[in-house]
Design a protein around this motif. Sequence first.
Motif, mmCIF file in Angstrom:
data_model
loop_
_atom_site.group_PDB
_atom_site.id
_atom_site.type_symbol
_atom_site.label_atom_id
_atom_site.label_comp_id
_atom_site.label_asym_id
_atom_site.label_seq_id
_atom_site.Cartn_x
_atom_site.Cartn_y
_atom_site.Cartn_z
ATOM 1 N N LEU A 93 0.536 -1.620 0.403
ATOM 2 C CA LEU A 93 0.051 -0.128 -0.252
ATOM 3 C C LEU A 93 0.808 1.335 -0.118
ATOM 4 N N SER A 94 1.997 1.543 0.073
ATOM 5 C CA SER A 94 2.961 2.313 0.261
ATOM 6 C C SER A 94 3.314 3.215 -1.022
ATOM 7 N N VAL A 95 3.356 2.231 -2.065
ATOM 8 C CA VAL A 95 3.868 2.543 -3.009
ATOM 9 C C VAL A 95 2.205 2.724 -3.964
ATOM 10 N N ILE A 96 2.548 3.819 -4.821
ATOM 11 C CA ILE A 96 1.397 4.435 -5.984
ATOM 12 C C ILE A 96 1.673 3.170 -6.957
ATOM 13 N N GLY A 97 0.478 2.935 -7.462
ATOM 14 C CA GLY A 97 0.203 1.870 -7.829
ATOM 15 C C GLY A 97 -0.702 0.827 -7.026
ATOM 16 N N CYS A 98 0.111 0.555 -5.688
ATOM 17 C CA CYS A 98 -0.274 -1.184 -5.392
ATOM 18 C C CYS A 98 0.324 -2.498 -5.789
ATOM 19 N N GLU A 227 6.207 6.266 -11.036
ATOM 20 C CA GLU A 227 7.094 6.854 -9.632
ATOM 21 C C GLU A 227 7.558 8.085 -9.617
ATOM 22 N N ASN A 228 6.900 9.245 -11.041
ATOM 23 C CA ASN A 228 6.582 10.649 -10.911
ATOM 24 C C ASN A 228 6.627 10.772 -8.982
ATOM 25 N N GLU A 229 5.324 10.577 -8.725
ATOM 26 C CA GLU A 229 4.538 10.630 -8.023
ATOM 27 C C GLU A 229 5.330 9.795 -6.399
#
Length: 297
Positions: A93-98, A227-229
Amino acid sequence: MNYSDKQILFEGFEREWGIKFELAKSIVAWFGEAKALVERLGTLRVVTEDELAESQLEWIALLNQLENPIDTGFFKAHWVPLSKDDYDYFIDLSVIGCPLIRVQYFSYNPYRWESEVLVQHTSLLMFDGDASTIDVDAVLNPNKPKELSPAEKQALKQKRKGLLGQLDPLPLDKSSLFTGNGIDSVASLDADCLRLTQVSPLAIGLLPEELKIRVLGFYGNFEEDFENEALTQTVKGMHYLVEHTGPKLIDFYDVSLVGEANCSATWGGGNFTVRHHDRELLELVHERFRCICHALQ
């Protein structure tokens, strides 16, 4: 550990990760229908949407009972177990896109756990059509990116530096802050909330640039780059992201202010809202806004 202690731990998890955990429920429901993909992963019995909360509660309770530093330094509460039977596959959950990750233990010196990303953006799979007919190879073996030219590599390096807050964005002024002439822009300051109207997405630059953030959503008329986010972790980096993307292409963004519960900055439809318990911070942002307004006079 008794059940009431487990519930207390789970409530703390929900306070920090509740929004993303709701997304995880939809993701596991999708995996439950993606039979071919699950079979390719191995003997995996996917937890159901109804079972997910109890599964996560038990996972968090287990983490709080681990003692070996090899385990405690590796496993995370924001990982959501995908399997009913083991702890080999997780949604992060900690990464954008899960992303969906698989973990593996190496039982030789140096003893360690390692993780492997199997599916980078599980949150997008739900929009790619029927889960039962998903192209498994396309999901697990996406095409490698083309080789970049030296100029492209340099541009990418510069963008990365900007997102990490290592480049200075252009200073805010009346032409960049306001969506119109600025005369009709209004600020309203309450106890823990500041609202600005008729401002551009660059209003994020009114916040202290070193403030830590987490990008929860960033949407508009552009190809989303998770990745940008993920790289953007400060207000200064977010200011650069907005500037680099192009303010006119952005429809909405939502960032949480790290370290403070229920504190955020959002922009959409020309309205910028900051929620924070620190009154001095809100007054600082308000004063910066007023200084640019006075420059109109």
